[in-house]
Design an enzyme around this catalytic site. Sequence first.
Site, PDB file in Angstrom:
ATOM      1  N   ASP A 148       0.901  -1.183  -0.150  1.00 17.86           N
ATOM      2  CA  ASP A 148       0.052   0.097   0.031  1.00 17.86           C
ATOM      3  C   ASP A 148       0.812   1.312  -0.054  1.00 17.86           C
ATOM      4  O   ASP A 148       1.029   1.920   1.092  1.00 17.86           O
ATOM      5  CB  ASP A 148      -0.900   0.046   1.246  1.00 17.86           C
ATOM      6  CG  ASP A 148      -2.043   1.010   1.089  1.00 17.86           C
ATOM      7  OD1 ASP A 148      -1.695   2.115   0.631  1.00 17.86           O
ATOM      8  OD2 ASP A 148      -3.179   0.735   1.531  1.00 17.86           O
ATOM      9  N   ARG A 216     -11.678  -3.372  -7.580  1.00 18.38           N
ATOM     10  CA  ARG A 216     -12.459  -3.008  -8.691  1.00 18.38           C
ATOM     11  C   ARG A 216     -11.840  -3.672  -9.907  1.00 18.38           C
ATOM     12  O   ARG A 216     -10.655  -3.672  -9.833  1.00 18.38           O
ATOM     13  CB  ARG A 216     -12.450  -1.440  -8.992  1.00 18.38           C
ATOM     14  CG  ARG A 216     -13.280  -0.679  -7.986  1.00 18.38           C
ATOM     15  CD  ARG A 216     -14.712  -0.603  -8.497  1.00 18.38           C
ATOM     16  NE  ARG A 216     -15.817   0.180  -7.788  1.00 18.38           N
ATOM     17  CZ  ARG A 216     -16.320  -0.420  -6.655  1.00 18.38           C
ATOM     18  NH1 ARG A 216     -16.330  -1.545  -6.181  1.00 18.38           N
ATOM     19  NH2 ARG A 216     -17.094   0.465  -6.017  1.00 18.38           N
ATOM     20  N   GLU A 245     -17.803  -4.220 -16.094  1.00 20.33           N
ATOM     21  CA  GLU A 245     -19.077  -4.865 -15.673  1.00 20.33           C
ATOM     22  C   GLU A 245     -20.242  -4.020 -16.467  1.00 20.33           C
ATOM     23  O   GLU A 245     -20.008  -2.737 -16.319  1.00 20.33           O
ATOM     24  CB  GLU A 245     -19.172  -4.507 -14.158  1.00 20.33           C
ATOM     25  CG  GLU A 245     -18.187  -5.574 -13.534  1.00 20.33           C
ATOM     26  CD  GLU A 245     -18.255  -5.439 -11.679  1.00 20.33           C
ATOM     27  OE1 GLU A 245     -19.346  -4.584 -11.437  1.00 20.33           O
ATOM     28  OE2 GLU A 245     -17.314  -5.753 -11.205  1.00 20.33           O
ATOM     29  N   HIS A 262     -19.690  -9.349  -8.156  1.00 16.23           N
ATOM     30  CA  HIS A 262     -19.512  -8.173  -7.408  1.00 16.23           C
ATOM     31  C   HIS A 262     -20.660  -8.139  -6.167  1.00 16.23           C
ATOM     32  O   HIS A 262     -21.427  -7.240  -6.030  1.00 16.23           O
ATOM     33  CB  HIS A 262     -19.979  -6.809  -8.312  1.00 16.23           C
ATOM     34  CG  HIS A 262     -19.325  -5.459  -7.783  1.00 16.23           C
ATOM     35  ND1 HIS A 262     -18.965  -4.546  -8.597  1.00 16.23           N
ATOM     36  CD2 HIS A 262     -19.233  -5.104  -6.314  1.00 16.23           C
ATOM     37  CE1 HIS A 262     -18.423  -3.626  -7.617  1.00 16.23           C
ATOM     38  NE2 HIS A 262     -18.631  -4.023  -6.604  1.00 16.23           N
ATOM     39  N   GLY A 265     -19.165  -7.603  -0.652  1.00 15.21           N
ATOM     40  CA  GLY A 265     -19.474  -6.934   0.198  1.00 15.21           C
ATOM     41  C   GLY A 265     -21.064  -6.848   0.601  1.00 15.21           C
ATOM     42  O   GLY A 265     -21.594  -6.132   1.345  1.00 15.21           O
TER      43      GLY A 265
HETATM   44  N1  LIG Z   1     -16.676  -6.341  -4.157  1.00 13.82           N
HETATM   45  C1  LIG Z   1     -17.224  -5.623  -3.516  1.00 13.82           C
HETATM   46  O1  LIG Z   1     -18.306  -6.025  -3.112  1.00 13.82           O
HETATM   47  C2  LIG Z   1     -16.410  -4.435  -2.801  1.00 13.82           C
HETATM   48  C3  LIG Z   1     -17.170  -4.069  -1.722  1.00 13.82           C
HETATM   49  C4  LIG Z   1     -16.402  -2.878  -0.916  1.00 13.82           C
HETATM   50  C5  LIG Z   1     -15.379  -2.282  -1.549  1.00 13.82           C
HETATM   51  N2  LIG Z   1     -15.152  -2.490  -2.680  1.00 13.82           N
HETATM   52  C6  LIG Z   1     -13.946  -1.777  -3.360  1.00 13.82           C
HETATM   53  O2  LIG Z   1     -12.603  -2.008  -2.401  1.00 13.82           O
HETATM   54  C7  LIG Z   1     -12.053  -0.747  -2.428  1.00 13.82           C
HETATM   55  C8  LIG Z   1     -11.367  -0.655  -1.457  1.00 13.82           C
HETATM   56  O3  LIG Z   1     -12.080  -0.628  -0.159  1.00 13.82           O
HETATM   57  P1  LIG Z   1     -11.680   0.311   1.010  1.00 13.82           P
HETATM   58  O4  LIG Z   1     -12.736   0.455   1.907  1.00 13.82           O
HETATM   59  O5  LIG Z   1     -10.590  -0.645   1.449  1.00 13.82           O
HETATM   60  O6  LIG Z   1     -11.042   1.465   0.670  1.00 13.82           O
HETATM   61  P2  LIG Z   1      -9.787   2.314   1.391  1.00 13.82           P
HETATM   62  O7  LIG Z   1     -10.049   3.625   0.596  1.00 13.82           O
HETATM   63  O8  LIG Z   1     -10.354   2.371   2.869  1.00 13.82           O
HETATM   64  O9  LIG Z   1      -8.708   1.706   1.330  1.00 13.82           O
HETATM   65  C9  LIG Z   1      -8.088   1.708  -0.105  1.00 13.82           C
HETATM   66  C10 LIG Z   1      -6.388   1.369   0.158  1.00 13.82           C
HETATM   67  O10 LIG Z   1      -5.654   1.171  -1.117  1.00 13.82           O
HETATM   68  C11 LIG Z   1      -4.728   2.153  -1.055  1.00 13.82           C
HETATM   69  N3  LIG Z   1      -4.241   2.215  -2.462  1.00 13.82           N
HETATM   70  C12 LIG Z   1      -4.489   3.132  -3.112  1.00 13.82           C
HETATM   71  N4  LIG Z   1      -3.683   3.056  -4.406  1.00 13.82           N
HETATM   72  C13 LIG Z   1      -3.189   2.085  -4.038  1.00 13.82           C
HETATM   73  C14 LIG Z   1      -2.095   1.363  -4.957  1.00 13.82           C
HETATM   74  N5  LIG Z   1      -1.875   1.867  -6.372  1.00 13.82           N
HETATM   75  N6  LIG Z   1      -1.458   0.476  -4.630  1.00 13.82           N
HETATM   76  C15 LIG Z   1      -1.728  -0.020  -3.371  1.00 13.82           C
HETATM   77  N7  LIG Z   1      -2.664   0.579  -2.675  1.00 13.82           N
HETATM   78  C16 LIG Z   1      -3.178   1.403  -2.863  1.00 13.82           C
HETATM   79  C17 LIG Z   1      -5.108   3.117  -0.235  1.00 13.82           C
HETATM   80  O11 LIG Z   1      -3.692   3.737   0.216  1.00 13.82           O
HETATM   81  C18 LIG Z   1      -5.846   2.632   0.812  1.00 13.82           C
HETATM   82  O12 LIG Z   1      -5.075   2.119   1.964  1.00 13.82           O
HETATM   83  C19 LIG Z   1     -13.168   0.273  -2.725  1.00 13.82           C
HETATM   84  O13 LIG Z   1     -12.519   1.496  -3.527  1.00 13.82           O
HETATM   85  C20 LIG Z   1     -14.080  -0.388  -3.496  1.00 13.82           C
HETATM   86  O14 LIG Z   1     -13.957  -0.214  -4.834  1.00 13.82           O
HETATM   87  C21 LIG Z   1     -15.459  -3.648  -3.406  1.00 13.82           C
HETATM   88  O1  LIG Z   2     -17.841   0.159  -3.348  1.00 11.57           O
HETATM   89  C1  LIG Z   2     -18.649  -0.595  -2.603  1.00 11.57           C
HETATM   90  O2  LIG Z   2     -19.016  -0.355  -1.428  1.00 11.57           O
HETATM   91  C2  LIG Z   2     -18.938  -1.886  -3.082  1.00 11.57           C
HETATM   92  O3  LIG Z   2     -18.392  -2.216  -4.477  1.00 11.57           O
HETATM   93  C3  LIG Z   2     -20.502  -2.500  -3.330  1.00 11.57           C
HETATM   94  O4  LIG Z   2     -20.455  -3.827  -3.151  1.00 11.57           O
HETATM   95  C4  LIG Z   2     -20.886  -2.105  -4.422  1.00 11.57           C
HETATM   96  O5  LIG Z   2     -22.273  -2.398  -4.544  1.00 11.57           O
HETATM   97  P1  LIG Z   2     -23.348  -1.673  -5.473  1.00 11.57           P
HETATM   98  O6  LIG Z   2     -23.446  -0.382  -4.953  1.00 11.57           O
HETATM   99  O7  LIG Z   2     -23.071  -1.892  -6.751  1.00 11.57           O
HETATM  100  O8  LIG Z   2     -24.689  -2.378  -5.111  1.00 11.57           O
END
Ligand SMILES: NC(=O)c1ccc[n+]([C@@H]2O[C@H](COP(=O)([O-])OP(=O)(O)OC[C@H]3O[C@@H](n4cnc5c(N)ncnc54)[C@H](O)[C@@H]3O)[C@@H](O)[C@H]2O)c1
Ligand SMILES: O=C(O)[C@H](O)[C@H](O)COP(=O)(O)O
EC number: 1.1.1.290
Length: 401
Positions: A148, A216, A245, A262, A265
């Site tokens: 990170d 993502r 997507e 997706h 979460g």
């Molecule tokens: N699949 C799902 O259902 C789902 C659910 C929740 C979140 N997400 C995705 O997961 C991502 C992360 O969530 P979060 O709450 O932990 O976000 P967050 O902002 O709390 O943490 C993201 C982390 O990534 C780090 N980061 C940024 N650029 C980077 C890089 N180039 N290399 C390595 N690390 C890097 C940041 O410094 C930070 O610590 C969200 O932005 C969202 O897009 C997906």
């Molecule tokens: O960014 C997030 O919180 C997650 O990717 C989340 O699960 C997205 O869900 P959606 O808003 O597409 O239902």
Amino acid sequence: MRILADENMPAVARLFADVATEIRTVPGRTLTPEQLAAVDVLLVRSVTRVDAALLAQASQLRFVGTATIGTDHIDQPLLQQRQIAFASAPGCNAAGVVDYVLGALLAQYADNPAALAQARVAVVGAGNVGGRLTTRLRALGLAVMVCDPPREQACLPDQDGVSEPCFVSLQEAFTADIVCCHTPYTRAGDWPTHHMISADLLQQLPLRALFLNAGRGGVVSSAALLAATRARPDLRLVLDVWDPEPDLPLALLERAVMGTGHIAGYSAEGRVRGTLMLRQALAEKLDLPPPELKVQDLLPPVPPLRLDSDAAGAEQPVAQAWQLLQQAVLQVCDPLGDDARFRAALHAVPAARRGQAFDQYRKTYAAERDRRELASVPVERAGLSATAADLLHRAGFAVHS
Ligand SMILES: NC(=O)c1ccc[n+]([C@@H]2O[C@H](COP(=O)([O-])OP(=O)(O)OC[C@H]3O[C@@H](n4cnc5c(N)ncnc54)[C@H](O)[C@@H]3O)[C@@H](O)[C@H]2O)c1
Ligand SMILES: O=C(O)[C@H](O)[C@H](O)COP(=O)(O)O
């Protein structure tokens, strides 16, 4: 106050009724500028791109909230410029993603779950999701390194205030047996994540390594994933997010050992918490009364989990504990079942309707699956060995004596 909300946002009516004169719900993916003409508050999910085109007729809009962690679908500078207050829901579904990852890993170590403890893991992106995942995996005894660079450079502690002792480069992260990717999708800044993970990097992974993406889709292109797995068929892909997507390439799903749409979460708590966080933010930004309800008021209690400790075998306490953990996690969060339903949903329709099938899968999942977070699931200590009870507790279950 007129509120327009995505139809897939739970508990909107209960949480916003006291501050709204009207609440309308609509499909988020097909929202039009006309629908925003007389709206004060817009509540969206990740499928709605909030940009100048969408807001062209939104002359009354005062607040935009996204019940998500990711914000790459929102033009935040535009909202600032138009003095429209904005809120997202950081951390709302982070615990759900961690549960999903744990379930996916335990499912991949089906024959010998205790062997997971020996795996070297790299977490790429250690924020709300990755930070919690690192803590949970370390609590289970796994060796976890963290990539990170923004956090490393800023010397930022994790969500528990702990400074990370094991920062590594992206190159080094790809020497791990398991790489879990949890970065946001960004195209600018010092560390943009757009297509950050290349086919070359993936091919540096050790034999039978597992790459999991629940951040993502755009962080690694489908072309890179396909090229890497063509050259290295031993690599195991676990993919919850896709590039693009909702119209993902089926060839990539076929290559993945596990593929879901997706939903990492999509715990019941995470989804309700997202809506609740927007209600709290609306109260703060527009000086309204705060919500009176809490997450637990909006969800039914969870019955205790039934575990079959005989089925797990008693010959080795540690091996038995890991088998019980696998049984417990997969009962609550079942990525294998989610994978089977996802493949069936996408294969059941012609290519032109795959995007709709993707959205429908997510909608059905959210409405019917009722997946609860491990922390909400009571486990009776009676009948469990001390080793098993301790492991279940460290995995995040609410273990009661
Ligand atoms: N699949 C799902 O259902 C789902 C659910 C929740 C979140 N997400 C995705 O997961 C991502 C992360 O969530 P979060 O709450 O932990 O976000 P967050 O902002 O709390 O943490 C993201 C982390 O990534 C780090 N980061 C940024 N650029 C980077 C890089 N180039 N290399 C390595 N690390 C890097 C940041 O410094 C930070 O610590 C969200 O932005 C969202 O897009 C997906
Ligand atoms: O960014 C997030 O919180 C997650 O990717 C989340 O699960 C997205 O869900 P959606 O808003 O597409 O239902």
